[in-house]
Motif scaffolding. Sequence first.
Motif, PDB file in Angstrom:
ATOM      1  N   GLU A  11       0.839  -1.194   0.000  1.00 49.76           N
ATOM      2  CA  GLU A  11       0.000   0.000   0.000  1.00 49.76           C
ATOM      3  C   GLU A  11       0.869   1.238   0.000  1.00 49.76           C
ATOM      4  OE1 GLU A  11      -0.536  -0.129   4.843  1.00 49.76           O
ATOM      5  OE2 GLU A  11      -2.242  -0.327   3.527  1.00 49.76           O
ATOM      6  N   THR A  12       0.291   2.336  -0.486  1.00 49.48           N
ATOM      7  CA  THR A  12       0.941   3.628  -0.414  1.00 49.48           C
ATOM      8  C   THR A  12       0.568   4.278   0.916  1.00 49.48           C
ATOM      9  OG1 THR A  12      -0.924   4.809  -1.365  1.00 49.48           O
ATOM     10  CG2 THR A  12       0.654   3.833  -2.917  1.00 49.48           C
ATOM     11  N   PRO A  13       1.264   5.337   1.329  1.00 49.70           N
ATOM     12  CA  PRO A  13       0.886   6.010   2.575  1.00 49.70           C
ATOM     13  C   PRO A  13      -0.563   6.476   2.578  1.00 49.70           C
ATOM     14  CG  PRO A  13       3.068   6.700   1.873  1.00 49.70           C
ATOM     15  CD  PRO A  13       2.523   5.852   0.766  1.00 49.70           C
ATOM     16  N   ALA A  14      -1.058   6.931   1.386  1.00 52.15           N
ATOM     17  CA  ALA A  14      -2.448   7.396   1.326  1.00 52.15           C
ATOM     18  C   ALA A  14      -3.430   6.263   1.550  1.00 52.15           C
ATOM     19  CB  ALA A  14      -2.710   8.061  -0.032  1.00 52.15           C
ATOM     20  N   GLU A  15      -3.044   5.049   1.126  1.00 53.24           N
ATOM     21  CA  GLU A  15      -3.934   3.909   1.263  1.00 53.24           C
ATOM     22  C   GLU A  15      -3.865   3.295   2.655  1.00 53.24           C
ATOM     23  OE1 GLU A  15      -3.126   2.736  -3.380  1.00 53.24           O
ATOM     24  OE2 GLU A  15      -2.146   1.664  -1.759  1.00 53.24           O
ATOM     25  N   ARG A  16      -2.792   3.585   3.364  1.00 52.97           N
ATOM     26  CA  ARG A  16      -2.587   2.915   4.640  1.00 52.97           C
ATOM     27  C   ARG A  16      -3.719   3.200   5.618  1.00 52.97           C
ATOM     28  NH1 ARG A  16       2.458   4.519   5.481  1.00 52.97           N
ATOM     29  NH2 ARG A  16       3.214   2.792   4.235  1.00 52.97           N
ATOM     30  N   SER A  17      -4.262   4.412   5.560  1.00 55.18           N
ATOM     31  CA  SER A  17      -5.341   4.771   6.484  1.00 55.18           C
ATOM     32  C   SER A  17      -6.606   3.985   6.215  1.00 55.18           C
ATOM     33  CB  SER A  17      -5.639   6.272   6.385  1.00 55.18           C
ATOM     34  OG  SER A  17      -6.068   6.600   5.080  1.00 55.18           O
ATOM     35  N   ASN A  52      -1.484  -5.698  -9.371  1.00 55.88           N
ATOM     36  CA  ASN A  52      -2.679  -5.580 -10.213  1.00 55.88           C
ATOM     37  C   ASN A  52      -3.963  -5.949  -9.466  1.00 55.88           C
ATOM     38  OD1 ASN A  52      -2.223  -8.317  -9.973  1.00 55.88           O
ATOM     39  ND2 ASN A  52      -2.778  -8.783 -12.095  1.00 55.88           N
ATOM     40  N   GLN A  53      -3.905  -5.988  -8.152  1.00 56.77           N
ATOM     41  CA  GLN A  53      -5.051  -6.429  -7.357  1.00 56.77           C
ATOM     42  C   GLN A  53      -5.600  -5.328  -6.474  1.00 56.77           C
ATOM     43  OE1 GLN A  53      -3.340  -9.869  -5.359  1.00 56.77           O
ATOM     44  NE2 GLN A  53      -4.349 -11.256  -6.821  1.00 56.77           N
ATOM     45  N   VAL A  54      -6.826  -5.589  -5.988  1.00 60.31           N
ATOM     46  CA  VAL A  54      -7.556  -4.652  -5.136  1.00 60.31           C
ATOM     47  C   VAL A  54      -7.923  -5.367  -3.839  1.00 60.31           C
ATOM     48  CG1 VAL A  54      -9.675  -3.287  -4.931  1.00 60.31           C
ATOM     49  CG2 VAL A  54      -8.479  -3.409  -7.133  1.00 60.31           C
ATOM     50  N   LEU A  55      -7.750  -4.681  -2.723  1.00 65.60           N
ATOM     51  CA  LEU A  55      -8.224  -5.202  -1.440  1.00 65.60           C
ATOM     52  C   LEU A  55      -9.603  -4.611  -1.184  1.00 65.60           C
ATOM     53  CD1 LEU A  55      -7.538  -6.853   1.159  1.00 65.60           C
ATOM     54  CD2 LEU A  55      -6.824  -4.672   2.186  1.00 65.60           C
ATOM     55  N   ILE A  56     -10.586  -5.480  -0.962  1.00 66.04           N
ATOM     56  CA  ILE A  56     -11.977  -5.057  -0.811  1.00 66.04           C
ATOM     57  C   ILE A  56     -12.427  -5.258   0.621  1.00 66.04           C
ATOM     58  CG2 ILE A  56     -14.356  -5.429  -1.580  1.00 66.04           C
ATOM     59  CD1 ILE A  56     -13.072  -6.737  -4.119  1.00 66.04           C
ATOM     60  N   ARG A  57     -13.021  -4.220   1.196  1.00 67.57           N
ATOM     61  CA  ARG A  57     -13.726  -4.365   2.469  1.00 67.57           C
ATOM     62  C   ARG A  57     -15.083  -4.952   2.125  1.00 67.57           C
ATOM     63  NH1 ARG A  57     -16.202  -5.620   6.318  1.00 67.57           N
ATOM     64  NH2 ARG A  57     -16.458  -4.498   8.266  1.00 67.57           N
ATOM     65  N   VAL A  58     -15.279  -6.208   2.437  1.00 64.39           N
ATOM     66  CA  VAL A  58     -16.469  -6.936   1.986  1.00 64.39           C
ATOM     67  C   VAL A  58     -17.701  -6.454   2.736  1.00 64.39           C
ATOM     68  CG1 VAL A  58     -17.526  -9.208   1.701  1.00 64.39           C
ATOM     69  CG2 VAL A  58     -15.037  -8.951   1.471  1.00 64.39           C
ATOM     70  N   VAL A  96     -18.396 -11.091  -4.728  1.00 66.30           N
ATOM     71  CA  VAL A  96     -18.077 -10.101  -3.705  1.00 66.30           C
ATOM     72  C   VAL A  96     -18.629  -8.736  -4.081  1.00 66.30           C
ATOM     73  CG1 VAL A  96     -15.829  -9.509  -4.738  1.00 66.30           C
ATOM     74  CG2 VAL A  96     -16.207  -9.156  -2.276  1.00 66.30           C
ATOM     75  N   ALA A  97     -19.059  -8.001  -3.080  1.00 71.89           N
ATOM     76  CA  ALA A  97     -19.437  -6.596  -3.242  1.00 71.89           C
ATOM     77  C   ALA A  97     -18.965  -5.860  -2.002  1.00 71.89           C
ATOM     78  CB  ALA A  97     -20.948  -6.449  -3.405  1.00 71.89           C
ATOM     79  N   GLY A  98     -18.364  -4.689  -2.202  1.00 72.79           N
ATOM     80  CA  GLY A  98     -17.856  -3.959  -1.052  1.00 72.79           C
ATOM     81  C   GLY A  98     -17.178  -2.672  -1.463  1.00 72.79           C
ATOM     82  N   THR A  99     -16.314  -2.187  -0.590  1.00 74.67           N
ATOM     83  CA  THR A  99     -15.633  -0.909  -0.772  1.00 74.67           C
ATOM     84  C   THR A  99     -14.134  -1.145  -0.903  1.00 74.67           C
ATOM     85  OG1 THR A  99     -17.318   0.143   0.602  1.00 74.67           O
ATOM     86  CG2 THR A  99     -15.307   1.392   0.197  1.00 74.67           C
ATOM     87  N   VAL A 100     -13.507  -0.446  -1.831  1.00 75.77           N
ATOM     88  CA  VAL A 100     -12.074  -0.579  -2.025  1.00 75.77           C
ATOM     89  C   VAL A 100     -11.332  -0.062  -0.799  1.00 75.77           C
ATOM     90  CG1 VAL A 100     -10.085   0.146  -3.401  1.00 75.77           C
ATOM     91  CG2 VAL A 100     -12.238  -0.454  -4.532  1.00 75.77           C
ATOM     92  N   ALA A 101     -10.498  -0.918  -0.202  1.00 72.71           N
ATOM     93  CA  ALA A 101      -9.712  -0.539   0.973  1.00 72.71           C
ATOM     94  C   ALA A 101      -8.281  -0.185   0.612  1.00 72.71           C
ATOM     95  CB  ALA A 101      -9.720  -1.679   1.997  1.00 72.71           C
ATOM     96  N   ALA A 102      -7.738  -0.804  -0.434  1.00 72.26           N
ATOM     97  CA  ALA A 102      -6.377  -0.517  -0.888  1.00 72.26           C
ATOM     98  C   ALA A 102      -6.232  -1.025  -2.308  1.00 72.26           C
ATOM     99  CB  ALA A 102      -5.347  -1.186   0.027  1.00 72.26           C
ATOM    100  N   GLY A 113     -12.151   3.714  -1.487  1.00 72.59           N
ATOM    101  CA  GLY A 113     -13.487   4.246  -1.243  1.00 72.59           C
ATOM    102  C   GLY A 113     -14.500   3.911  -2.314  1.00 72.59           C
ATOM    103  N   ASP A 114     -14.051   3.471  -3.498  1.00 76.25           N
ATOM    104  CA  ASP A 114     -14.989   3.095  -4.560  1.00 76.25           C
ATOM    105  C   ASP A 114     -15.834   1.894  -4.127  1.00 76.25           C
ATOM    106  OD1 ASP A 114     -14.108   5.048  -6.285  1.00 76.25           O
ATOM    107  OD2 ASP A 114     -12.832   3.716  -7.475  1.00 76.25           O
ATOM    108  N   GLU A 115     -17.094   1.907  -4.518  1.00 77.52           N
ATOM    109  CA  GLU A 115     -17.977   0.773  -4.267  1.00 77.52           C
ATOM    110  C   GLU A 115     -17.940  -0.128  -5.492  1.00 77.52           C
ATOM    111  OE1 GLU A 115     -21.792   2.378  -3.251  1.00 77.52           O
ATOM    112  OE2 GLU A 115     -21.141   2.956  -1.228  1.00 77.52           O
ATOM    113  N   VAL A 116     -17.575  -1.394  -5.296  1.00 77.75           N
ATOM    114  CA  VAL A 116     -17.329  -2.305  -6.411  1.00 77.75           C
ATOM    115  C   VAL A 116     -18.046  -3.631  -6.192  1.00 77.75           C
ATOM    116  CG1 VAL A 116     -15.096  -1.275  -6.977  1.00 77.75           C
ATOM    117  CG2 VAL A 116     -15.209  -3.159  -5.321  1.00 77.75           C
ATOM    118  N   PHE A 117     -18.152  -4.414  -7.270  1.00 78.87           N
ATOM    119  CA  PHE A 117     -18.636  -5.795  -7.166  1.00 78.87           C
ATOM    120  C   PHE A 117     -17.954  -6.608  -8.237  1.00 78.87           C
ATOM    121  CE2 PHE A 117     -21.133  -4.264 -10.597  1.00 78.87           C
ATOM    122  CZ  PHE A 117     -21.771  -5.316 -11.241  1.00 78.87           C
ATOM    123  N   GLY A 118     -17.886  -7.920  -8.017  1.00 77.13           N
ATOM    124  CA  GLY A 118     -17.243  -8.751  -9.014  1.00 77.13           C
ATOM    125  C   GLY A 118     -16.828 -10.096  -8.472  1.00 77.13           C
ATOM    126  N   TYR A 119     -15.732 -10.583  -9.019  1.00 80.67           N
ATOM    127  CA  TYR A 119     -15.244 -11.943  -8.787  1.00 80.67           C
ATOM    128  C   TYR A 119     -13.929 -11.846  -8.021  1.00 80.67           C
ATOM    129  CZ  TYR A 119     -13.906 -16.759 -10.202  1.00 80.67           C
ATOM    130  OH  TYR A 119     -13.552 -18.085 -10.242  1.00 80.67           O
TER     131      TYR A 119
END
Length: 346
Positions: A11-17, A52-58, A96-102, A113-119
């Motif tokens: 993660e970057t410093p901005a994403e760490r929070s 190339n991946q996204v961490l999702i808060r489910v 999965v559906a949730g909010t991007v955490a990192a 913070g983006d709201e996403v859904f997918g596989y």
Amino acid sequence: MEPKEFPAVKETPAERSAAPAGRTMRAIVQYKYGLTDALQLDTVAVPHIADNQVLIRVRAAGLDRGAWHMATGLPYPVRAVSGWRTPKNPILGLDVAGTVAAVGAAVTRFAVGDEVFGYGKGSFAEYAVASEKMLALKPAALTFEQAAAVPVSGTTALQALRDAGKLQAGQQVLITGASGGVGTYAVQIATAMGATVTGVCSAAKADLVRGLGAETVIDYAREDFAAGGRRYDVIIDVAGNPSLKRLRRALAPGGTAVIVGGEGGDRWTGGLFRPIGGMLLSLFSRQRFVMFMARENAKEFERLGELIVSGKVAPSIDRTYPLEQMPVAIGRLDAGEVRGKAVIIV
């Protein structure tokens, strides 16, 4: 029990929070094959993400038949992917559906913070990982619960009808397993494409299938869909157990039967011999038998989102369950009690 160790999240410093404090999360895990007796709520480390991946808060996760196969390790060839003796990945869940955490360093389509859904991977947990190309922005009109019910089942139904079945407006289509996760989408999508739909399900679920747009509903316990004189241009076989002989009797000359998945059979072969036999029959007949597996991707999720927002398709959700009751949900799926999709709320 001590948290299981995973590599740290990139993660970057901005994403760490946005990343979870303490690097642990609740998840439904399994360390042996089985169903309700093998699944338990545990505390584990948050998974890491690649560039190339996204961490999702489910927020919600859909339960599909694939989770049953991975949980049980059946049929046995599944274990070539999931692990021979014990599961390689102890956390199940793909929808999965949730909010991007990192986000990883190479991700360009999403931000924290983006709201996403997918596989994704391991969605029966507070955090899950997904490839950027396997995610779409969640339409504002969809709840997280609705969005989580879409990816696997919706994509399977859409591609089975459009790509494998080549369904055209005005054709007759038969859908077995019409009250299940894939079947409920198939009924609606086929209707939206201008086909006349016949659904096969239990009597207890006939009202659901009829309400989704099926003109005719057949109770499989009382009537053989192949016994009458009606013939179908396209058959989407989701139930996984009709013999090829029955499918041929019900299929119009020049028609196409799409065999979705491989249910039934024994522990070693599952239902694999049936679609293989069907492809061999296709070599000597005008009737086509297609062995089908979906190809999930962001464009298909976006297309399905458009169909739902337009009102042509609606996710059919049986019940929602809190994370700790996921074993109850998969038990009901195993017993054939779920109408449409079960969704896990995190």
